[in-house]
Design an enzyme around this catalytic site. Structure first.
Site, PDB file in Angstrom:
ATOM      1  N   LYS A 158     -36.921 -14.633 -12.755  1.00  0.00           N
ATOM      2  CA  LYS A 158     -37.641 -13.617 -12.433  1.00  0.00           C
ATOM      3  C   LYS A 158     -38.608 -13.191 -13.358  1.00  0.00           C
ATOM      4  O   LYS A 158     -38.192 -12.900 -14.421  1.00  0.00           O
ATOM      5  CB  LYS A 158     -37.246 -12.360 -11.686  1.00  0.00           C
ATOM      6  CG  LYS A 158     -36.805 -12.613 -10.235  1.00  0.00           C
ATOM      7  CD  LYS A 158     -36.337 -11.262  -9.677  1.00  0.00           C
ATOM      8  CE  LYS A 158     -35.773 -11.472  -8.443  1.00  0.00           C
ATOM      9  NZ  LYS A 158     -35.072 -10.213  -7.897  1.00  0.00           N
ATOM     10  N   HIS A 234     -41.155 -15.789  -0.537  1.00  0.00           N
ATOM     11  CA  HIS A 234     -40.960 -14.552  -1.193  1.00  0.00           C
ATOM     12  C   HIS A 234     -41.934 -13.391  -0.515  1.00  0.00           C
ATOM     13  O   HIS A 234     -41.939 -12.390  -0.854  1.00  0.00           O
ATOM     14  CB  HIS A 234     -40.576 -14.496  -2.515  1.00  0.00           C
ATOM     15  CG  HIS A 234     -39.890 -15.389  -2.962  1.00  0.00           C
ATOM     16  ND1 HIS A 234     -38.429 -15.479  -2.760  1.00  0.00           N
ATOM     17  CD2 HIS A 234     -40.138 -16.473  -3.927  1.00  0.00           C
ATOM     18  CE1 HIS A 234     -38.012 -16.606  -3.274  1.00  0.00           C
ATOM     19  NE2 HIS A 234     -38.663 -17.295  -4.134  1.00  0.00           N
ATOM     20  N   ARG A 296     -44.377   3.332  -4.505  1.00  0.00           N
ATOM     21  CA  ARG A 296     -45.817   3.450  -3.671  1.00  0.00           C
ATOM     22  C   ARG A 296     -45.240   3.351  -2.222  1.00  0.00           C
ATOM     23  O   ARG A 296     -44.398   3.142  -1.846  1.00  0.00           O
ATOM     24  CB  ARG A 296     -46.828   2.466  -3.922  1.00  0.00           C
ATOM     25  CG  ARG A 296     -46.228   1.114  -3.695  1.00  0.00           C
ATOM     26  CD  ARG A 296     -47.063  -0.260  -3.688  1.00  0.00           C
ATOM     27  NE  ARG A 296     -46.396  -1.408  -4.066  1.00  0.00           N
ATOM     28  CZ  ARG A 296     -45.929  -2.024  -3.072  1.00  0.00           C
ATOM     29  NH1 ARG A 296     -45.886  -1.797  -1.949  1.00  0.00           N
ATOM     30  NH2 ARG A 296     -45.316  -3.291  -3.480  1.00  0.00           N
TER      31      ARG A 296
HETATM   32  P1  ADP Z   1     -44.491  -5.190   0.143  1.00  0.00           P
HETATM   33  O1  ADP Z   1     -43.166  -5.068   0.149  1.00  0.00           O
HETATM   34  O2  ADP Z   1     -45.189  -3.749   0.322  1.00  0.00           O
HETATM   35  O3  ADP Z   1     -45.276  -6.147   0.859  1.00  0.00           O
HETATM   36  P2  ADP Z   1     -45.793  -6.581  -2.094  1.00  0.00           P
HETATM   37  O4  ADP Z   1     -44.976  -6.678  -3.541  1.00  0.00           O
HETATM   38  O5  ADP Z   1     -45.864  -7.696  -1.161  1.00  0.00           O
HETATM   39  O6  ADP Z   1     -45.047  -5.285  -1.350  1.00  0.00           O
HETATM   40  O7  ADP Z   1     -47.222  -5.922  -2.339  1.00  0.00           O
HETATM   41  C1  ADP Z   1     -47.797  -5.275  -1.403  1.00  0.00           C
HETATM   42  C2  ADP Z   1     -49.310  -5.033  -2.040  1.00  0.00           C
HETATM   43  O8  ADP Z   1     -49.486  -4.868  -3.302  1.00  0.00           O
HETATM   44  C3  ADP Z   1     -50.083  -6.390  -1.651  1.00  0.00           C
HETATM   45  O9  ADP Z   1     -51.413  -6.209  -1.397  1.00  0.00           O
HETATM   46  C4  ADP Z   1     -49.771  -7.176  -2.799  1.00  0.00           C
HETATM   47  O10 ADP Z   1     -51.003  -8.267  -3.157  1.00  0.00           O
HETATM   48  C5  ADP Z   1     -49.897  -6.196  -4.003  1.00  0.00           C
HETATM   49  N1  ADP Z   1     -49.328  -6.217  -5.264  1.00  0.00           N
HETATM   50  C6  ADP Z   1     -48.091  -6.347  -5.608  1.00  0.00           C
HETATM   51  N2  ADP Z   1     -47.458  -6.522  -6.680  1.00  0.00           N
HETATM   52  C7  ADP Z   1     -48.694  -6.687  -7.324  1.00  0.00           C
HETATM   53  C8  ADP Z   1     -49.035  -6.786  -8.741  1.00  0.00           C
HETATM   54  N3  ADP Z   1     -48.143  -7.012  -9.733  1.00  0.00           N
HETATM   55  N4  ADP Z   1     -50.370  -6.836  -9.066  1.00  0.00           N
HETATM   56  C9  ADP Z   1     -51.186  -7.118  -8.196  1.00  0.00           C
HETATM   57  N5  ADP Z   1     -50.867  -6.714  -7.014  1.00  0.00           N
HETATM   58  C10 ADP Z   1     -49.990  -6.439  -6.458  1.00  0.00           C
HETATM   59  P1  ADP Z   2     -41.259  -9.237  -5.821  1.00  0.00           P
HETATM   60  O1  ADP Z   2     -41.676  -8.091  -7.094  1.00  0.00           O
HETATM   61  O2  ADP Z   2     -42.224 -10.386  -6.179  1.00  0.00           O
HETATM   62  O3  ADP Z   2     -41.420  -8.294  -4.573  1.00  0.00           O
HETATM   63  P2  ADP Z   2     -38.557  -9.185  -5.529  1.00  0.00           P
HETATM   64  O4  ADP Z   2     -37.452  -9.051  -6.627  1.00  0.00           O
HETATM   65  O5  ADP Z   2     -38.492  -8.074  -4.631  1.00  0.00           O
HETATM   66  O6  ADP Z   2     -39.918  -9.515  -6.211  1.00  0.00           O
HETATM   67  O7  ADP Z   2     -37.938 -10.447  -4.795  1.00  0.00           O
HETATM   68  C1  ADP Z   2     -38.744 -10.879  -3.804  1.00  0.00           C
HETATM   69  C2  ADP Z   2     -37.894 -11.736  -2.874  1.00  0.00           C
HETATM   70  O8  ADP Z   2     -37.121 -12.754  -3.332  1.00  0.00           O
HETATM   71  C3  ADP Z   2     -36.940 -11.069  -2.081  1.00  0.00           C
HETATM   72  O9  ADP Z   2     -37.380 -10.214  -1.227  1.00  0.00           O
HETATM   73  C4  ADP Z   2     -35.718 -12.151  -1.659  1.00  0.00           C
HETATM   74  O10 ADP Z   2     -36.342 -12.537  -0.448  1.00  0.00           O
HETATM   75  C5  ADP Z   2     -35.826 -13.036  -2.924  1.00  0.00           C
HETATM   76  N1  ADP Z   2     -35.029 -12.724  -4.130  1.00  0.00           N
HETATM   77  C6  ADP Z   2     -35.195 -11.785  -4.930  1.00  0.00           C
HETATM   78  N2  ADP Z   2     -34.098 -11.807  -5.650  1.00  0.00           N
HETATM   79  C7  ADP Z   2     -33.062 -12.763  -5.278  1.00  0.00           C
HETATM   80  C8  ADP Z   2     -31.755 -13.080  -5.470  1.00  0.00           C
HETATM   81  N3  ADP Z   2     -31.003 -12.765  -6.724  1.00  0.00           N
HETATM   82  N4  ADP Z   2     -31.224 -13.995  -4.729  1.00  0.00           N
HETATM   83  C9  ADP Z   2     -31.774 -14.334  -3.520  1.00  0.00           C
HETATM   84  N5  ADP Z   2     -33.095 -14.172  -3.142  1.00  0.00           N
HETATM   85  C10 ADP Z   2     -33.706 -13.265  -4.263  1.00  0.00           C
END
Ligand code: ADP
Ligand code: ADP
Ligand code: MG
Length: 642
Positions: A158, A234, A296
């Site tokens: 990650k 994801h 947020r």
């Molecule tokens: P949620 O769980 O609320 O869906 P996401 O991580 O999918 O959270 O992101 C929600 C919103 O924030 C989306 O519009 C995504 O494009 C934006 N977003 C999330 N992380 C980033 C980032 N690191 N840079 C720019 N936009 C982000």
């Molecule tokens: P992001 O910032 O892109 O949202 P997350 O760490 O929240 O990243 O992970 C996004 C998704 O990836 C999770 O909702 C889950 O589906 C999958 N994921 C993350 N960590 C793991 C893990 N250790 N094992 C399996 N699936 C994972």
């Protein structure tokens, strides 16, 4: 409470914040880019300020311009929504330095959770379980590979700065580790300007369960959990609250871990603690681990609002304006069950490609809570996230809430942009999902079946053909058949059908060799003897049928259809396709309307006809040729040209 706030966002979330402000009597200032001049959030707000060009870097990410706009308008606070500047600690500091209130956590709380590695270390210290793995500073490839080996495969690489599922790679075998590391790093560098990664144990049959927290800067409460396991790459697709199979004990343990996490960083406002849960043997108190905190308001916050009866934006405004937490933990209870589906402009069969388009028709059902930033007539531009709306449905039980979501999706009418509507509907009918048997792999495992079930069937197309022929409009229906031929070809962009009118209220439509009997009386329709509940809607882009399946047909301008370019005598391929047959040879005399060639495209055959009388000067394509849109196929000359 504030008198006026500025909303530093666009789309559905800006509209959502304005809704609560209105209810609370708070005046609103919207901001907009060139692409959003006529957007819904601009129309809803009391005032609106132009920021700049359509690219986010020229508009919604320009913190300095946004702060100046707030000062100029006399706003006291800025609500960041989600995405854009919402998790940018430098922006928070600049807002505060300008004497304004940032409606959200402190810059230091955002920094503490901004990088996944530091956040995990912090949570470990606070006694919150974290996913086993390596989240230290050493980024040496050999060292990381050794760590992966000792964690045990499969592992997940990650990006520490990651978000939105980017910079993440699952690795199943040691031999694949180096390649995966390389690609995760370069994706992370491109998306976040930071190539650092951490390594986690990949949890098998994982469920994504997150806890909504709310803090006042010292103390925090939780508003229970949401299950967001229905994901694709994801990214969340359908979310629900509470989580299926959740027990009171597990809820209490997870809720306490989440509030501990929030209190550890002095969290203020709405936030979400995301946990990954091992769902292979039911939900067990020793089987959940902290993944990250989103500092947020979350996209899926409405499902929590639906089961708690709380307006989280109201809470955000109250706490940001200096009020105490509006409720104690013991005041909060769960009532019923709720789902949220994210409606995207995307081409599902083409691999979920983001789509654009002008929404010639958009109508949502009454029975769902709709969060949207677009209306009929609006355009989905390529500049921003293609999420069009969220449909939120509540019910006293999970089954009732899910049934209501299914109904709401079926009753949603969109024409002018391809959407994931059919895919979402298919998901609500998925047996495992209906049974509450969810994990993050569900969609990928059953993708073919979920996609296969989408797109218009030929019976629905037959109804649309009736509409396109003008037979569905009660005003014109009677007169049409008097002067129009009883048997004729009806063509639209991408296909054609043979229509035979058999009498008042009866016709036969043949599409792709399939013949359908259509009958009608008033607003009731029968196709092949079956009563249809579809609605046939005329709009400025053509005709749509909305029902169990949806179809939109855009009429063809006859010249565009023949592919003839006025003045040149050239017949061009109107779309990419395969030349099935060529029906003329050089030197042959043809009359306007004669068939020149047949093109197979989008699983349909299209006749290319002569736009006018003439002589075939050149045949530029042969049967079997694969041609691009715009390729010249036949050149005609005037008959009397020498
Ligand atoms: P949620 O769980 O609320 O869906 P996401 O991580 O999918 O959270 O992101 C929600 C919103 O924030 C989306 O519009 C995504 O494009 C934006 N977003 C999330 N992380 C980033 C980032 N690191 N840079 C720019 N936009 C982000
Ligand atoms: P992001 O910032 O892109 O949202 P997350 O760490 O929240 O990243 O992970 C996004 C998704 O990836 C999770 O909702 C889950 O589906 C999958 N994921 C993350 N960590 C793991 C893990 N250790 N094992 C399996 N699936 C994972
Ligand atoms: Mg996440």
């Amino acid at each position: 409470m504030f008198q006026k706030i500025l909303i530093a966002n666009r789309g559905e979330i800006a509209c959502r914040v304005i809704d609560s402000c209105r209810r609370l009597g708070v005046a609103t200032v919207a901001v907009f880019s060139d692409a959003d001049r006529a957007a819904r959030h601009v129309a809803m707000a009391d005032e609106a300020v132009h920021l700049g060009g359509p690219a986010p870097a020229d508009s919604y990410l320009r913190g300095d311009v946004i702060i100046q706009a707030a000062l100029d308008c006399g706003a006291q606070a800025i609500h960041p929504g989600y995405g854009f500047l919402s998790e940018n600690p430098d922006f928070v500091e600049a807002v505060e330095a300008a004497g304004l209130v940032f409606i959200g956590p402190s810059a230091s709380a955002i920094r503490a959770m901004g990088l996944k590695d530091a956040a995990k270390a912090l949570m470990e210290k606070a006694g919150v379980p974290v996913v086993p793995g390596y989240h230290g500073d050493n980024q040496d490839a050999g060292f990381l590979a050794a760590q992966a080996g000792s964690i045990g495969y499969p592992v997940l690489i990650k990006a520490v700065a990651g978000g939105g599922g980017k910079g993440m790679r699952r690795v199943d075998r040691a031999t694949d580790f180096n390649d995966a590391l390389e690609s995760a790093r370069s994706e992370a560098q491109n998306a976040f300007g930071n190539p650092a990664v951490l390594i986690e144990k990949y949890i098998l049959r994982p469920r994504h369960i997150e806890v909504q927290v709310f803090g006042d800067g010292t103390r925090a409460v939780h508003l229970f959990e949401r299950d967001c396991s229905l994901q694709r790459r994801h990214q969340k697709v359908i979310e629900e609250a509470p989580a299926p199979g959740m027990t009171p004990t597990m809820r209490e343990i997870m809720g306490r871990a989440a509030t501990r996490a929030a209190e550890a960083i002095g969290y203020k406002g709405a936030g979400t603690i995301e946990f990954i849960v091992d769902g292979s043997h039911g939900l067990r108190p020793d089987g959940f681990w902290f993944m990250e905190m989103n500092t947020r308001l979350q996209v899926e916050h409405p499902v929590t609002e639906a089961i708690t009866g709380i307006d989280l934006v109201e809470w955000q405004l109250r706490v940001a304006s200096g009020e105490a937490l509006p409720a104690q933990q013991d005041d909060l209870t769960i009532h019923g069950h709720a789902f949220e589906a994210r409606l995207y402009a995307e081409d599902v069969p083409a691999g979920f490609l983001p789509a654009t388009g002008r929404l010639a028709h958009l109508e949502f059902p009454q029975q769902a809570r709709i969060e949207t930033g677009v209306r009929s007539g609006d355009t989905i531009s390529p500049w921003y996230d293609p999420m069009m709306a969220k449909l939120v449905c509540w019910g006293p039980t999970r089954a009732i809430a899910l049934g209501s979501l299914e109904r709401a999706l079926v009753d949603t009418e969109v024409a002018g942009a391809v959407t994931n509507l059919d895919f979402l509907t298919a998901l609500t009918r998925h047996e495992g999902f209906r049974a509450g048997d969810v994990d993050t792999g569900l969609i990928e495992r059953d993708l073919d079946a979920l996609i296969g079930d989408t797109g218009p069937d030929s019976a629905t197309l037959a109804l649309a053909v009736i509409g396109l022929a003008g037979l569905a409009d009660p005003q014109t229906r009677g007169g049409m058949t008097l002067w129009q031929p009883l048997r004729r070809t009806i063509a639209w962009e991408g296909g054609e059908a043979m229509l035979e009118v058999q009498g008042p209220g009866a016709a036969c439509v043949t599409i792709d060799g399939q013949r359908h009997e259509v009958r009608w009386q008033g607003d009731r329709w029968w196709v092949d003897g079956a009563l249809r509940r579809d609605r046939i809607v005329h709009h400025d882009a053509g005709v749509s049928v909305f029902g169990n399946r949806n179809a939109t047909l855009t009429p063809l301008d006859p010249l565009a259809r023949s592919g003839a370019v006025a003045g040149t005598g050239l017949t061009l391929s109107p779309m990419p396709g395969l030349v099935k047959s060529v029906h003329v040879t050089e030197g042959q005399q043809v009359s306007a309307g004669d068939r020149l060639a047949v093109l197979e495209a989008m699983k349909m055959e299209h006749s290319l006809t002569a736009a006018r009388d003439g002589v075939v000067a050149e045949v530029l394509a042969r049967p079997g040729d694969q041609v691009e849109a715009g390729a010249a196929l036949i050149r005609l000359e005037e008959a009397d040209e020498e």
